[in-house]
Design an enzyme around this catalytic site. Structure first.
Site, short mmCIF file in Angstrom:
data_model
loop_
_atom_site.label_atom_id
_atom_site.label_comp_id
_atom_site.label_asym_id
_atom_site.label_seq_id
_atom_site.Cartn_x
_atom_site.Cartn_y
_atom_site.Cartn_z
N TRP A 1 13.07 3.25 10.29
CA TRP A 1 12.11 4.36 10.22
C TRP A 1 10.87 3.93 10.98
O TRP A 1 10.42 2.79 10.88
CB TRP A 1 11.72 4.70 8.78
CG TRP A 1 10.64 5.76 8.74
CD1 TRP A 1 10.81 7.10 8.80
CD2 TRP A 1 9.22 5.53 8.67
NE1 TRP A 1 9.59 7.75 8.77
CE2 TRP A 1 8.60 6.81 8.70
CE3 TRP A 1 8.42 4.40 8.60
CZ2 TRP A 1 7.22 6.96 8.63
CZ3 TRP A 1 7.04 4.55 8.55
CH2 TRP A 1 6.45 5.83 8.56
N GLU B 1 16.40 7.07 9.93
CA GLU B 1 15.73 8.00 9.02
C GLU B 1 14.74 8.87 9.78
O GLU B 1 13.92 8.37 10.54
CB GLU B 1 15.01 7.20 7.94
CG GLU B 1 14.23 8.03 6.93
CD GLU B 1 13.53 7.16 5.91
OE1 GLU B 1 12.98 7.72 4.95
OE2 GLU B 1 13.51 5.92 6.08
N LYS C 1 11.66 12.02 9.87
CA LYS C 1 10.52 12.46 9.09
C LYS C 1 9.90 13.67 9.75
O LYS C 1 9.92 13.79 10.98
CB LYS C 1 9.48 11.34 8.96
CG LYS C 1 8.33 11.69 8.00
CD LYS C 1 7.58 10.46 7.55
CE LYS C 1 6.48 10.83 6.56
NZ LYS C 1 5.84 9.65 5.97
N ASP D 1 15.73 11.16 3.55
CA ASP D 1 14.75 10.99 2.49
C ASP D 1 14.34 12.40 2.07
O ASP D 1 13.90 13.19 2.90
CB ASP D 1 13.55 10.21 3.01
CG ASP D 1 12.47 9.95 1.97
OD1 ASP D 1 12.04 10.92 1.30
OD2 ASP D 1 12.03 8.81 1.85
N HIS E 1 11.18 14.08 3.38
CA HIS E 1 10.93 14.11 4.82
C HIS E 1 11.33 15.42 5.49
O HIS E 1 11.71 15.42 6.66
CB HIS E 1 11.66 12.94 5.50
CG HIS E 1 11.01 11.61 5.22
ND1 HIS E 1 11.33 10.47 5.90
CD2 HIS E 1 10.05 11.25 4.33
CE1 HIS E 1 10.61 9.46 5.45
NE2 HIS E 1 9.82 9.93 4.49
N HIS F 1 17.39 8.13 0.67
CA HIS F 1 16.20 7.61 0.01
C HIS F 1 15.73 8.72 -0.92
O HIS F 1 15.32 9.79 -0.46
CB HIS F 1 15.10 7.27 1.02
CG HIS F 1 15.24 5.90 1.61
ND1 HIS F 1 14.29 5.35 2.43
CD2 HIS F 1 16.22 4.97 1.48
CE1 HIS F 1 14.68 4.14 2.79
NE2 HIS F 1 15.85 3.89 2.24
N ASP G 1 5.42 14.99 1.65
CA ASP G 1 6.05 13.71 1.37
C ASP G 1 5.05 12.74 0.77
O ASP G 1 4.53 11.84 1.43
CB ASP G 1 6.63 13.14 2.67
CG ASP G 1 7.22 11.76 2.47
OD1 ASP G 1 7.71 11.50 1.36
OD2 ASP G 1 7.18 10.94 3.40
N ASP H 1 5.70 10.87 -1.93
CA ASP H 1 6.39 9.73 -2.52
C ASP H 1 6.04 9.51 -3.99
O ASP H 1 5.61 8.42 -4.39
CB ASP H 1 6.11 8.46 -1.71
CG ASP H 1 6.81 8.49 -0.36
OD1 ASP H 1 8.04 8.60 -0.34
OD2 ASP H 1 6.12 8.41 0.67
N ASP I 1 12.73 5.44 -2.95
CA ASP I 1 11.62 5.17 -2.04
C ASP I 1 10.40 5.97 -2.47
O ASP I 1 10.31 7.17 -2.22
CB ASP I 1 12.00 5.52 -0.60
CG ASP I 1 10.90 5.18 0.40
OD1 ASP I 1 9.91 4.55 0.00
OD2 ASP I 1 11.04 5.54 1.58
#
Length: 414
Positions: free
Chosen positions: A181, A222, A224, A255, A258, A282, A290, A292, A322
């Site tokens: 990433w 990955e 985003k 993810d 993302h 993820h 995003d 997290d 993640d």
């Protein structure tokens, strides 16, 4: 009869073998990310976090050394049942006193202590090149940078990481998922979109030109949608990542933070499995963007778990967490997220997917909806308690007593 026996009998009435569900969950590895424990700082630099990502909060007790981080990980693992893997970022290299090499020169020996840690606990290691929080990523351009020197630095870094990933796999006997990433993008509307993507494509081709064992190292890519300071354009968009993974024969990784706010990864999993032999995930919890957040047992987590299990291809899906939250106890954040995802997987494993699919194919949507709703009140909690008992971990919130004791005796003194 105890609560589990009663639940076992009730689930048997709809064709579900709770023993199989328990064994399946006990054998399903989830990769737990080391970077929750120290706010993604690592041990190879003194600066803060940068590159389109940000940790918020200042809860006391952050790990400052490899020993502190390993101790925190151990406590978390002791409160989480089932099979685990350790997920490392490259910036967690551990150097001997007086030694330092930059990221384009890291070697397996700089992760020897992590291998010892994992082998002592019978777990594998996953890995991530760290293409942020570094002077060579100061403008958030790495593998797509127009500066050839910058690109070469990061190409060499990721090549080092592939070699380290194979070292992990050979030492632990467990394949290593190595996820690429990068933060590359622009704050405002770019003048040129194709140029950065062609440079990234060429850089990835260069990286993958080195020999490695694809049975031991699963390279993933990955995407985003945007980051802080990268709101208008990211080079490795979803379309780029999927097309490149297909071209290069590597593994796509999604993810669920993302994508645009109205997109959900649970809806994408089946499309991916229709074309790819393996898939990486993820799992996080996005709030508005995003951000997290710690994984909870919410609707999207349950829906992702349902798609994983219902596909019948759980062994083809690399599952990792993640997120990074510095506003709460960091060890508790690990435990909450891991246990929430395991609960979601268990609920999915206690679902009669074959029967529900039959009703869907017959067009009997009334009965399908009715049974789906009735299943929500089945005693999955009793099966979860049995899973925890067999794993030797607390089944209820009593695990938090251990966290509070550790915070008082250890974390508060850092």
């Amino acid at each position: 009869m105890n609560a589990y026996d009663l639940a076992k009998e009730q689930y048997a009435g709809i064709g579900i073998d709770t023993e199989k569900a328990l064994n399946d969950l006990l054998s399903t590895p989830i990769s737990m990310h080391c970077w929750q424990g120290d706010d993604v700082i690592g041990f190879d630099h003194d600066g803060g976090l940068s590159g389109g990502i940000q940790t918020t909060g200042n809860y006391p007790g952050k790990a400052r050394t490899p020993e502190e981080l390993m101790a925190d990980l151990d406590l978390a693992f002791s409160l989480i049942g089932g099979k685990k893997k350790l997920n490392l970022h490259a910036n967690y290299a551990i150097f001997e006193k007086g030694e330092f090499v930059d990221r384009d020169r890291i070697e397996p020996k700089h992760f020897r202590k992590w291998v010892e840690f994992a082998k002592e606990r019978g777990m594998g290691i996953d890995f991530n090149p760290t293409l942020f929080s570094h002077e060579m990523a100061a403008d958030s351009l790495t593998l797509s940078s127009p500066d050839e020197k910058v690109r070469r630095f990061w190409i060499d870094h990721v090549k080092c990481c592939i070699r380290i990933s194979q070292y992990f796999a050979e030492e632990t006997g467990i394949p290593c998922v190595m996820n690429i990433w990068m933060p590359d993008g622009y704050k405002d509307v770019p003048a040129d979109r194709l140029g950065p993507r062609m440079r990234l494509k060429a850089a990835l081709d260069d990286i993958l030109s080195i020999p490695y064992d694809r049975e031991k190292v699963y390279v993933t890519l990955e995407s985003k949608v945007f980051g802080i300071g990268l709101e208008s354009f990211t080079v490795c968009s979803a379309e780029f990542a999927l097309n490149y993974a297909a071209k290069a024969g590597i593994v796509p990784l999604m993810d669920n933070g993302h994508y645009h706010p109205t997109e959900v990864v649970s809806e994408k999993i089946s499309s991916m499995l229709a074309f790819y032999p393996k898939l990486g995930l993820h799992i996080t919890r996005s709030v508005r963007w995003d951000s997290d957040h710690v994984v909870r047992l919410d609707d999207e987590t349950k829906e992702i778990a349902k798609e994983i299990v219902a596909s019948g291809r759980i062994s083809d899906i690399a599952i990792a967490l993640d997120y990074f939250d510095a506003s709460i106890n960091r060890v508790a954040a690990w435990v909450i997220g891991m246990r929430s995802l395991q609960k979601a997987l268990l609920i999915a494993m206690l679902t009669p997917h074959a029967e529900f699919t039959k009703l869907q194919n017959e067009g009997n949507f009334t009965k399908l909806m009715a049974l789906q709703e009735e299943l929500k009140s089945f005693p999955s909690g009793a099966v979860w308690a049995e899973f925890c008992r067999r794993s030797g971990v607390p089944a209820d919130a009593k695990w938090f007593d251990t966290i509070e004791k550790y915070e008082k005796e250890v974390l508060s003194k850092r």
